[in-house]
Write a protein that holds these residues in place. Structure first.
Motif, short mmCIF file in Angstrom:
data_model
loop_
_atom_site.label_atom_id
_atom_site.label_comp_id
_atom_site.label_asym_id
_atom_site.label_seq_id
_atom_site.Cartn_x
_atom_site.Cartn_y
_atom_site.Cartn_z
N GLY A 96 -2.73 0.55 11.70
CA GLY A 96 -3.24 -0.54 10.34
C GLY A 96 -3.21 -1.47 11.47
O GLY A 96 -3.38 -2.07 10.58
N TRP A 97 -2.72 -2.04 12.27
CA TRP A 97 -2.16 -3.47 12.64
C TRP A 97 -4.02 -3.95 13.44
O TRP A 97 -4.03 -5.00 13.13
N ASN A 98 -4.42 -2.88 13.85
CA ASN A 98 -6.06 -2.75 14.03
C ASN A 98 -6.82 -3.67 13.22
O ASN A 98 -7.43 -4.17 12.84
N LEU A 99 -6.82 -3.00 11.66
CA LEU A 99 -7.71 -3.23 10.64
C LEU A 99 -7.57 -4.75 10.25
O LEU A 99 -8.49 -5.23 10.27
N ALA A 100 -6.55 -5.42 11.35
CA ALA A 100 -6.02 -6.68 10.74
C ALA A 100 -6.39 -7.87 11.87
O ALA A 100 -7.34 -8.36 12.16
N PHE A 124 5.86 -4.84 7.62
CA PHE A 124 5.84 -3.35 6.50
C PHE A 124 6.20 -1.80 7.20
O PHE A 124 6.31 -1.28 6.31
N PHE A 125 6.68 -1.84 8.25
CA PHE A 125 6.85 -0.57 8.59
C PHE A 125 8.46 -0.64 8.01
O PHE A 125 9.11 0.58 7.28
N GLY A 126 9.13 -1.22 8.03
CA GLY A 126 10.55 -1.09 7.49
C GLY A 126 10.96 -1.04 6.58
O GLY A 126 11.18 -1.36 5.05
N ILE A 127 9.39 -1.76 5.67
CA ILE A 127 9.86 -2.10 4.39
C ILE A 127 8.96 -0.85 3.25
O ILE A 127 9.76 0.14 2.91
N GLY A 128 7.92 0.22 4.15
CA GLY A 128 7.79 1.42 4.43
C GLY A 128 9.09 2.22 4.57
O GLY A 128 9.06 3.39 3.29
N GLY A 171 1.58 -3.78 0.88
CA GLY A 171 -0.01 -4.15 0.73
C GLY A 171 0.71 -5.40 0.31
O GLY A 171 -0.26 -6.24 0.36
N LEU A 172 1.71 -5.54 -0.79
CA LEU A 172 1.85 -6.37 -1.20
C LEU A 172 2.37 -7.42 -0.72
O LEU A 172 1.96 -8.62 -0.92
N ALA A 173 3.36 -6.90 0.69
CA ALA A 173 3.91 -7.97 1.35
C ALA A 173 2.95 -8.49 2.21
O ALA A 173 2.76 -9.47 2.28
N LEU A 175 -6.39 -10.21 2.07
CA LEU A 175 -7.44 -8.81 1.58
C LEU A 175 -7.14 -7.58 3.37
O LEU A 175 -6.10 -6.68 3.04
N ALA A 176 -7.44 -7.73 3.91
CA ALA A 176 -7.43 -7.31 5.40
C ALA A 176 -6.03 -7.51 5.56
O ALA A 176 -5.57 -5.94 6.18
N PHE A 177 -4.93 -8.13 5.59
CA PHE A 177 -3.83 -8.23 5.78
C PHE A 177 -3.05 -7.65 5.33
O PHE A 177 -1.91 -6.97 5.76
N ALA A 178 -3.22 -6.87 3.42
CA ALA A 178 -2.49 -6.08 3.18
C ALA A 178 -3.02 -5.17 3.43
O ALA A 178 -2.54 -3.64 2.94
N LEU A 179 -3.70 -4.38 3.84
CA LEU A 179 -4.02 -3.49 4.13
C LEU A 179 -4.00 -3.34 5.32
O LEU A 179 -3.00 -1.41 5.34
N SER A 180 -3.43 -3.47 6.04
CA SER A 180 -2.82 -3.89 7.10
C SER A 180 -1.75 -2.91 7.05
O SER A 180 -1.21 -2.15 7.70
N GLY A 181 -0.91 -3.97 5.93
CA GLY A 181 0.26 -3.31 5.92
C GLY A 181 0.47 -2.51 4.75
O GLY A 181 1.53 -1.55 5.15
N ALA A 182 -0.14 -1.94 4.24
CA ALA A 182 -0.26 -0.52 3.16
C ALA A 182 -0.58 0.52 4.43
O ALA A 182 0.41 1.84 4.37
N VAL A 183 -1.35 0.00 5.46
CA VAL A 183 -1.36 1.13 6.30
C VAL A 183 -0.27 1.54 7.02
O VAL A 183 0.59 2.19 7.19
N ILE A 184 0.73 0.89 7.82
CA ILE A 184 1.56 0.46 9.02
C ILE A 184 3.02 1.18 7.74
O ILE A 184 4.01 1.97 8.11
N ALA A 185 3.22 0.67 6.99
CA ALA A 185 4.16 1.16 5.55
C ALA A 185 4.29 2.62 5.27
O ALA A 185 5.53 3.14 5.68
#
Lengths: 306, 296
Positions: free
Chosen positions: A39-43, A57-61, A88-90, A204-214
């Motif tokens: 997830g971190w790697n994506l961004a 993101f982990f915490g939000i998830g 992803g939103l965060a 977009l990349a950071f949102a993608l990263s956030g969604a995966v880590i969550a």
């Protein structure tokens, strides 16, 4: 590479073959590290967006999963899409604010750290998150409840998410979006001159990263049935995902998996050798310094050159 | 709104703590101004200095204020060695531009991870304090009772900041540092070796932490994770004051000390710390040059 993939499949399947909960726990922890690292790697890898606060993101998830079932009685499985969406939103909100202000490099790293701290403080104060006490889930094992007594089941879920995340990285490498992301990592001014919308692409990349880590946070809550502010938003976990990606090979598809395996090998060996708290983590730091100095492209970069 | 009788002492306390924060931030801003390095290990090095002071006080019977010259010298050596051994080689090996920036940032993060966990191995995760005969002494000032060690720390911190400023403006070494910060190539032509100046500046920046540690310990605790809380605080000060600005670091330190103190008072123990991160984010997003920084 096919040989490596085959070895990976065998390695990943190992915990299912034996009945050992110990092996499954190691598999679960390694897959969890690989998932957040990917997830971190994506961004951070593909886009060069070095975040020091992606634990938010982990915490939000983790909190999304806990809150929807304990507060609102929603089925825990819904935590996965809900957690990913909120993560992803965060990522989109934090990313947009930071990139629009033109923050990059170290400044971006620091602002993400500060955002993670804001989430930490909020979760420590709000009634919704149970403040300092955190949230404890009621023990109710069952497939429908997304709670398993058998660690192998949790491992299977984590592994499935890791496969999805890695497929995402694979797609990213081949896609136009990924090409834009890499282009602006290498030279932002040139990328902008070519007509790439920098703020949009990075956000977009950071949102993608956030969604995966969550999603990793969601599985954490479902596995340990407990979450509190210091677990959910620890700086150490932010560092862990960065380490996994940097050690394995930032901006590569398989790097985070290699990095997670490498890191857990180091940790378990260190634990068996000197079982003092902090010793394994100290080695992480040494490994990071060594990688920066000797292997700037990580373990995956070593394979490529060979 | 709490009554003035509570608000005013809290304000003064914040100001006094802010003086020591300013010293920590001065080190950080010096390193940034000269080397253009975001020194993420700053908090961890402060933690190390605090443990050093703690050892001197508990094992060697030092008074924390008497330990100050020792710790300043020790931390200067530490900073010098760290630059020569780790950060300099990483900077030289990473080429230039964005990659170099990232490599250095991650190297200072690596140093922080090593130090934090090294301290955890050596000292375990317990929080520790020292006992001084004057820890709870107070001085009446305008109807308020001000803690004596806080007052001393504040005065010494400001004196040291002044001394550092005099060093930078009045001595040849200080002028050489400023020359390298402004124009490394030009300085080289004048016979200054930038690599030595970088190590010197990094050493001085870290030496500030040795002093700050001695000033903090009479009123603060130390634990392996104490650096984490100082990282955000010191970066907030430096960003607020303008990266690389000396007066900015001092005024920023005082402002953040007050923000922290009032935040705790007005928002409560658990929500209070949000003040610092919010200031940090707001400054970075809205005015990244800070209050005193030049436009980039």
């Amino acid at each position: 590479m096919p040989l490596v993939v085959l070895a990976g499949i065998v390695l990943a399947a190992l915990p299912f073959l034996g009945g050992s909960q110990y092996l499954a726990t190691i598999g679960l922890l390694t897959a969890a590290s690989a998932l957040v690292g990917q997830g971190w790697n994506l961004a951070g890898g593909f886009g060069g967006l070095t975040s020091f606060g992606s634990v938010m993101f982990f915490g939000i998830g983790a909190y999304t999963a806990a809150i929807i079932q304990t507060r609102w009685g929603i089925n825990p499985w819904f935590g996965l899409p809900a957690g990913a969406a909120l993560g992803g939103l965060a990522g989109a909100v934090v990313g947009f604010a930071a990139f629009r202000a033109g923050l990059r490099g170290s400044y971006f790293a620091l602002v993400t750290l500060a955002f993670a701290e804001v989430f930490h403080v909020l979760s420590n104060s709000l009634a919704l998150t149970g403040a300092g006490l955190g949230i404890t889930l009621r023990l109710a094992p069952g497939l429908g409840n997304f709670q398993f007594l058998d660690r192998r089941a949790s491992y299977a879920v984590m592994l499935a998410l890791l496969v999805l995340a890695t497929a995402l990285a694979h797609w990213l490498r081949a896609s136009r979006f990924g090409a834009r992301l890499v282009a602006l990592r290498e030279n932002e001014d040139a990328a902008q001159a070519l007509g790439i919308d920098i703020v949009r692409t990075k956000t977009l990349a950071f949102a993608l990263s956030g969604a995966v880590i969550a999603t990793a946070g969601v599985v954490y809550t479902q596995t340990y049935l407990y979450i509190d502010p210091s677990i959910a938003f620890s700086v150490e976990r932010s560092v862990e995902m960065l380490l996994v990606a940097m050690i394995g090979g930032p901006g590569t598809v398989w790097g985070p998996i290699l990095g997670a395996i490498g890191l857990h090998l180091v940790a378990d060996t260190a634990q068996a050798w000197i079982a003092l708290p902090g010793f394994a983590a100290m080695l992480y730091g040494v490994v990071l310094l060594a990688v920066i100095r000797l292997l700037p492209d990580g373990i995956a970069g070593m394979f490529r050159r060979a | 709104m709490p009554p003035l009788g509570i608000l005013l002492p809290s304000l003064v306390n914040g100001l006094l703590t802010g003086g020591v924060y300013a010293l920590v931030a001065l080190g950080l801003t010096l390193i940034y101004g000269v080397l253009h390095i975001v020194n993420f290990a700053h908090g961890s090095l402060l933690m190390l200095a605090m443990f050093g002071t703690w050892l001197l006080c508990t094992e060697a019977g030092f008074d924390p204020y008497a330990a100050l010259p020792v710790m300043v010298a020790a931390m200067f050596a530490m900073g010098w060695a760290l630059y020569r051994g780790v950060i300099g080689p990483v900077a030289a090996g990473a080429g230039g531009g964005v990659r170099q920036d990232r490599a250095i940032l991650l190297a200072t993060l690596g140093v922080a991870v090593v130090l934090d966990n090294f301290a955890l191995v050596l000292f375990t995760g317990d929080t520790r304090t020292i006992d001084t005969p004057y820890a709870f002494d107070v001085v009446p000032v305008g109807g308020m009772l001000i803690s004596l060690p806080r007052l001393i720390s504040f005065g010494v911190a400001l004196l040291l900041a002044l001394a550092l400023w005099a060093f930078m403006t009045r001595t040849d070494a200080g002028r050489a540092i400023r020359a390298v910060a402004r124009e490394p190539d030009g300085a080289r032509l004048m016979g200054i070796r930038p690599e030595r100046i970088f190590a010197l500046a990094y050493g001085i920046g870290i030496a500030c932490l040795g002093a700050a540690a001695c000033l903090l310990l009479p009123v603060f605790y130390v634990s392996p994770s104490v650096g984490n809380s100082f990282v955000l605080v010191s970066f907030t000060i430096v960003v607020l004051g303008g990266m690389g600005s000396f007066p900015g670091a001092v005024i920023g330190g005082l402002l953040i000390g007050v923000t922290e103190s009032l935040g705790g008072l007005l928002l409560g123990e658990s929500l209070g710390p949000i003040g610092i991160s919010t200031v940090f984010i707001a400054v970075l997003l809205l005015r990244p040059t800070g209050l005193f920084g030049a436009a980039r």
